[in-house]
Design an enzyme around this catalytic site. Structure first.
Site: not given
Length: 795
Positions: A483, A547-548, A593, A595, A597-598, A611, A632
């Protein structure tokens, strides 16, 4: 997109019944910090240290090989199954956690799908390091289990082995060799999944058909009926066996599936006969403290009924089932209305929040002609007559009076109860004072609509060319691509560009997976979900422009904060609930998924779900379930692991895991485990435990609701009721939607790229596509082929 997204599948010698894992830990998981500094100080949350390592053990659909490939070596034999064979296999199934959530009927159907095979002495059926595709039950003989050439265990009659292969493809962690001639029953992953799916769908469909025959359930929504169909319990009764006894507390409702039942009075005289599709015990679901008025017995051999307990329906729908039915009728009446039918569901929910249910006797006036207009009335139970003697049932009584709040100040006619019944009364004046008139709210949904400025931005981006994007920074790398932060030459907006290589798409056969990700991304339209602008493609890659999000992962944020308090946990959990509500109810998408981290914490401290690679639409699936083992492990719901099929409720389990992690500092199951097999066992088998410093009973209640191992019980009836959970009683959802709450953490600016750095990078004028070429130099490349048009035409 970094290493957390890699599909890191691994196995353990645990699947062969050996207690110590010999699987080496990946480098990124060494060393693993302990969850708590000292167990003896467990009561002190200040001494708790969060695990730094990310949960990288993402298990996704087996993509490395064809689902039909069989890796194990054996000699197939033809053998008709006997009832004794079925019983033997089912008994073995019951000792393995993979099958623990299935009932006997389901296990029997699964056993009938197995094949029979033989091993000669010295034959290797499973080889360490090979792929895994099948599970076996040893009927006769003895098998030696070896790890790295060393004998670790012997399997004998009745032992099962290789069950992890039914969940996903991973290298075998041991070798199995026949010590004598062996005979086995086996099933491969593909057959297992198909068999389970067929059994579950067939059972669900039969249950749904039964519910459709009962008038009581006609007053429930499709989703509510789907949920109830999933928890019906099949029971068998012998001839003359009592099902319910006169005088007993009424706690269950029954529908007859096969056979006949008799209704008996106090003198044990049969006064009625109940046939298949007949039901009894409805009052047990509607009202508390009901006593059985009659005795009901099975009057035919092997009579079968499905049972639904009052406690179960209460967990699924919420307290006061009759009021849930009334609320459904209110919503249906609003949807049919000219005035209220076009407003968003969220506005309808607010309108119904203050409803009062009033009982009227036959002949009693509900509305008097000339009364002041200010309340909305909906007929719920019983018939209401207007002045022209028209019957109104399950509908709004006085809608016309509400159209013009200026000129229509008094009711133009009366409404009278023809029979005893209930009417919903909503203070419409109070609602208008708080939120404004419904007319002004039509077609307006604050949480989901793009502003005009955003829409213009979308339209402009559609005209972009890939070669116009300037490289600013690399944001992350993963197994399938990377990315990049970038900007168009002629626009100041920053974007994130993710690419997936055609080489990996071809190697892993993930064409449909990439298509699915794009189809989900492009319909997302929510303030707490990543915005997608468009896709590109060239001869080497597929690209996603989004988008950032100038911020950091929630995973890192909660480690900066430390142990989260109630408000911090509410703030993050509430946004996750809103994200899931949007995906599930607006688009019928299961995320699969959830979590930390997402989820990103943006520059203002609010969350963005990112994601969509695992998200899947269940829009045209009936019942809305999928069967792929994906996600996960630490955050996976039990029904995902079992392979029985799962739907939207699996996401709520993952939200529950996150909430537990916020408040307790670790995960509810498998916190000290890294092997998927061990994590799965804890999720399926272990009860929920809390650290001693968790004393908030309301927090425990909502955690236990979300982590209920019965999926249908997690929502508690509706997202509205979940958001009104007692734990959220002091939380302002409206201020959250308006972004007026103080976030627990604002990402530090020094972590983000500043304007000076951006300008310096722009001067270099490096195109993103050139930077990608430089970064992938030396890697194996695959170029677009004419046949790719079958799947890449949407990009």
């Amino acid at each position: 997109m970094d290493s957390k997204n890699q599909w890191n599948q691994k196995s353990s010698v645990q699947e062969f019944g050996i207690q110590k894992s010999s699987v080496a830990k990946p480098v990124h998981q060494q060393p693993k910090p302990t969850q708590q500094v000292a167990p003896k100080n467990e009561h002190d949350p200040n001494q708790l240290v969060r695990r730094v390592t990310k949960r990288n053990i993402a298990i996704k659909k087996s993509i490395a090989t064809n689902e039909g490939t069989i890796y194990e070596t054996f000699d197939p034999l033809m053998k008709p199954q006997t009832p004794q064979d079925i019983g033997f296999i089912v008994k073995c199934f019951q000792s393995h956690f993979v099958f623990s959530s299935m009932n006997e009927t389901q296990l029997v159907q699964l056993a009938k799908s197995m094949f029979y095979c033989r091993l000669v002495i010295g034959q290797t059926i499973i080889k360490q390091g090979d792929g895994a595709s099948s599970f076996f039950v040893l009927e006769k003989g003895k098998i030696n289990v070896l790890v790295d050439g060393i004998s670790r265990k012997q399997l004998t009659q009745g032992n099962g082995f290789g069950e992890l292969a039914l969940l996903y493809n991973a290298p075998r962690s041991a070798t199995c060799v026949a010590m004598e001639e062996c005979f086995l029953w086996g099933i491969d992953r593909h057959t297992f999944r198909k068999s389970v799916e067929n059994v579950m769908r067939s059972e669900q469909e039969k249950n749904r058909q039964l519910l459709e025959q009962v008038k009581f359930f006609n007053q429930l929504t499709k989703d509510q009926k789907d949920a109830i169909a999933g928890v019906l319990i099949l029971q068998k009764f012998n001839q003359n066996e009592i099902i319910v006894n006169e005088g007993d507390q009424a706690s269950s409702f029954y529908i007859i599936v096969e056979g006949k039942c008799g209704v008996f009075n106090k003198e044990d005289v049969q006064i009625a006969t109940l046939n298949p599709k007949d039901s009894f015990g409805e009052s047990a679901l509607k009202h508390d403290n009901q006593i059985r008025m009659m005795t009901i017995k099975a009057i035919e051999k092997d009579t079968k009924v499905v049972a639904l307990g009052k406690d179960m329906i209460t967990q699924i729908l919420g307290d006061k089932v009759q009021y849930i039915i009334y609320k459904n009728i209110c919503k249906w009446a609003l949807n049919r209305s000219k005035l209220f039918g076009k407003i968003p569901a969220s506005v309808q929910d607010k309108l119904i929040e203050g409803v009062i249910y009033r009982k009227f006797t036959a002949g009693q006036k509900v509305i008097n002609k000339g009364d002041k207009v200010g309340y909305l009335y909906i007929a719920l139970e019983g018939n209401v007559l207007d002045d022209q003697k028209n019957v109104i049932a399950n509908n709004i009584l006085n809608e016309e009076s509400l159209y013009d709040e200026v000129t229509n100040t008094k009711h133009s006619q009366s409404y009278t109860m023809e029979t005893e019944g209930h009417v919903a009364v909503i203070d419409y004046d109070k609602y208008r004072t708080t939120y404004g008139s419904v007319e002004k709210l039509q077609e307006k949904d604050q949480s989901n609509l793009h502003s005009e400025e955003h829409q213009q931005s979308y339209d402009l981006v559609k005209q972009f060319q890939l070669k116009e994007l300037i490289f600013l920074n690399k944001l992350g790398s993963g197994q399938f691509g990377s990315v990049y932060l970038c900007r168009n030459k002629n626009q100041e907006t920053l974007f994130a560009l993710k690419y997936v290589t055609r080489a990996h798409i071809q190697q892993y056969g993930i064409q449909k997976h990439v298509q699915q990700e794009k189809s989900v991304l492009e319909i997302m339209n929510h303030q707490f979900i990543l915005k997608f602008y468009r896709s590109f493609k060239d001869a080497e890659n597929i690209y996603f422009l989004t988008e950032y999000i100038a911020g950091e992962e929630l995973f890192d944020a909660i480690r900066e904060i430390g142990l989260l308090g109630k408000y911090d946990s509410q703030f993050y959990t509430a946004q996750m609930i809103l994200q899931m509500e949007y995906l599930h109810t607006v688009h019928q998408i299961v995320y699969r998924d959830i979590k930390p981290e997402n989820v990103m914490v943006d520059q203002f401290g609010y969350l963005k779900l990112i994601d969509m690679g695992t998200a899947k639409s269940l829009k045209n699936v009936s019942p809305p379930k999928t069967f792929t083992i994906i996600g996960t492990p630490h955050y996976m719901a039990p029904e995902v692991i079992s392979g029985k099929g799962y739907g939207y409720f699996a996401d709520l389990w993952s939200v529950g895991c996150c909430l537990y992690e916020f408040l307790c500092g670790g995960l509810p199951f498998g916190e000290e485990q890294e092997d998927p097999f061990e994590i799965y066992k804890e999720i399926v088998k272990n009860p929920l435990h809390y650290p001693s410093y968790i004393t908030d009973k309301t927090a425990k209640t909502i955690i236990e609701q979300l982590l209920n191992k019965i999926p249908e019980c997690r929502l508690g009836g509706s997202y509205s009721s979940l958001k009104n959970n007692q734990w959220f009683s002091d939380f302002d959802w409206n201020k959250l939607m308006q972004r007026q709450l103080q976030p627990p953490l604002i990402p530090k600016k020094e972590k983000l790229m500043n304007e000076t750095q951006i300008q310096e990078q722009l001067k270099k004028n490096i195109l993103v596509i050139d930077q990608i070429q430089k970064d992938t130099m030396g890697q194996k490349k695959v170029f677009a082929q004419p046949k790719d048009a079958e799947w890449d035409s949407i990009f």
